[in-house]
Motif scaffolding. Structure first.
Motif, mmCIF file in Angstrom:
data_model
loop_
_atom_site.group_PDB
_atom_site.id
_atom_site.type_symbol
_atom_site.label_atom_id
_atom_site.label_comp_id
_atom_site.label_asym_id
_atom_site.label_seq_id
_atom_site.Cartn_x
_atom_site.Cartn_y
_atom_site.Cartn_z
ATOM 1 N N UNK A 175 0.901 -1.280 -0.112
ATOM 2 C CA UNK A 175 0.054 -0.047 0.066
ATOM 3 C C UNK A 175 0.867 1.212 0.206
ATOM 4 N N UNK A 176 0.930 1.929 -1.256
ATOM 5 C CA UNK A 176 2.184 2.815 -1.313
ATOM 6 C C UNK A 176 1.636 4.014 -0.366
ATOM 7 N N UNK A 177 0.383 4.465 -0.179
ATOM 8 C CA UNK A 177 0.088 5.318 0.803
ATOM 9 C C UNK A 177 0.473 5.489 2.213
ATOM 10 N N UNK A 178 0.865 4.063 2.687
ATOM 11 C CA UNK A 178 1.536 3.821 3.906
ATOM 12 C C UNK A 178 3.023 3.808 3.904
ATOM 13 N N UNK A 179 3.713 3.974 2.892
ATOM 14 C CA UNK A 179 5.151 3.828 2.950
ATOM 15 C C UNK A 179 6.002 4.998 3.876
ATOM 16 N N UNK A 180 5.279 6.266 3.764
ATOM 17 C CA UNK A 180 5.613 7.220 4.574
ATOM 18 C C UNK A 180 6.068 6.981 6.064
ATOM 19 N N UNK A 181 5.172 5.880 6.572
ATOM 20 C CA UNK A 181 5.443 5.523 7.821
ATOM 21 C C UNK A 181 6.538 4.928 8.387
ATOM 22 N N UNK A 205 9.510 -0.365 9.745
ATOM 23 C CA UNK A 205 8.592 -1.423 9.262
ATOM 24 C C UNK A 205 8.432 -2.564 10.302
ATOM 25 N N UNK A 206 9.395 -3.011 10.785
ATOM 26 C CA UNK A 206 9.470 -4.212 11.874
ATOM 27 C C UNK A 206 8.993 -3.533 12.991
ATOM 28 N N UNK A 207 9.316 -2.232 13.435
ATOM 29 C CA UNK A 207 8.824 -1.671 14.720
ATOM 30 C C UNK A 207 7.413 -1.373 14.651
ATOM 31 N N UNK A 208 6.727 -0.797 13.496
ATOM 32 C CA UNK A 208 5.254 -0.625 13.271
ATOM 33 C C UNK A 208 4.555 -1.876 13.450
ATOM 34 N N UNK A 209 5.105 -2.875 12.604
ATOM 35 C CA UNK A 209 4.124 -4.231 12.436
ATOM 36 C C UNK A 209 4.460 -4.997 13.732
ATOM 37 N N UNK A 210 5.471 -4.867 14.751
ATOM 38 C CA UNK A 210 5.536 -5.743 15.815
ATOM 39 C C UNK A 210 4.842 -4.772 17.123
ATOM 40 N N UNK A 211 4.675 -3.701 16.975
ATOM 41 C CA UNK A 211 4.274 -2.677 18.041
ATOM 42 C C UNK A 211 2.677 -3.162 18.437
ATOM 43 N N UNK A 212 2.335 -3.193 19.863
ATOM 44 C CA UNK A 212 1.029 -3.772 20.283
ATOM 45 C C UNK A 212 0.240 -2.563 19.801
ATOM 46 N N UNK A 213 -1.132 -3.206 19.426
ATOM 47 C CA UNK A 213 -2.127 -2.357 19.197
ATOM 48 C C UNK A 213 -2.484 -1.352 20.197
ATOM 49 N N UNK A 214 -2.961 -0.138 19.673
ATOM 50 C CA UNK A 214 -3.186 0.929 20.848
ATOM 51 C C UNK A 214 -4.150 0.277 21.740
ATOM 52 N N UNK A 215 -5.225 -0.064 21.208
ATOM 53 C CA UNK A 215 -6.320 -0.615 22.059
ATOM 54 C C UNK A 215 -6.013 -2.146 22.953
ATOM 55 N N UNK A 216 -4.759 -2.259 22.945
ATOM 56 C CA UNK A 216 -4.460 -3.452 24.075
ATOM 57 C C UNK A 216 -4.719 -4.825 23.262
ATOM 58 N N UNK A 217 -5.429 -4.809 22.105
ATOM 59 C CA UNK A 217 -5.897 -6.185 21.539
ATOM 60 C C UNK A 217 -4.670 -6.862 20.926
#
Length: 174
Positions: free
Chosen positions: A26-32, A159-171
């Motif tokens: 999703x190229x709209x997310x690459x800036x993350x 990328x690793x940090x974003x994908x491995x981060x716990x969800x904000x809602x704790x799920x």
């Protein structure tokens, strides 16, 4: 010394290949996660990545900003995503030309996905001395291969940090 025309690096992300592919394609997310890209706008219908999809990426390096036009060349879910950068400009990508190809490969490994990012210099018609001079100005002293190697490492770590981060809602992560 001849130019290095391609560099790559890999990292293991604790997520399934399909999840990593969905985010990266999703190229709209690459800036993350990219140190230079600030996001993108898909031209035409956005319904997931597909070969032929065109997008314009917004980029920034220091005070310099530019836009690129890119076309997706591979969209193999959970396996490979690639695009070709073929136009560039300050606000609009008006100057056509072969610039670069970016590729991401996703390989299932124990506990996650090995992600390999590759940059290929498509400026093959440029003489080495001209490319070297341009690169050193554009990157403040480096050739693009060395510069992109560092960018790739940063992108993969983010990328690793974003994908491995716990969800904000704790799920639990999916």
């Amino acid at each position: 010394m001849p130019r290095t025309m391609s560099v790559s690096d890999s990292i293991v992300v604790l997520a399934e290949p399909s999840v990593v592919y969905d985010r990266v394609s999703d190229p709209t997310q690459m800036g993350r996660w990219s140190p230079e890209n600030r996001g993108a706008r898909v031209l035409g219908e956005q319904r997931g990545a597909y070969v032929g999809m065109v997008f314009e990426g917004r980029n920034k390096r220091g005070a310099v900003r530019w836009t690129t036009r890119c076309t997706v060349t591979a969209a193999d879910p959970a396996e490979r995503f690639a695009f070709r950068v073929h136009a560039i400009g300050a606000r609009r990508p008006r100057l056509p030309g072969s610039i670069a190809t970016w590729e991401y490969r996703f390989e299932a490994v124990d506990g996650g996905t090995k992600v390999t990012e590759t940059w290929t210099d498509d400026r093959r018609a440029w003489p080495d001395f001209l490319a070297d001079a341009f690169d050193r100005v554009a990157t403040r002293g480096h050739v693009f291969a060395r510069f992109q190697r560092a960018n790739i490492r940063t992108t993969l770590q983010r990328l690793k940090a974003v994908l491995e981060a716990p969800p904000a809602d704790g799920a639990p992560r999916v």
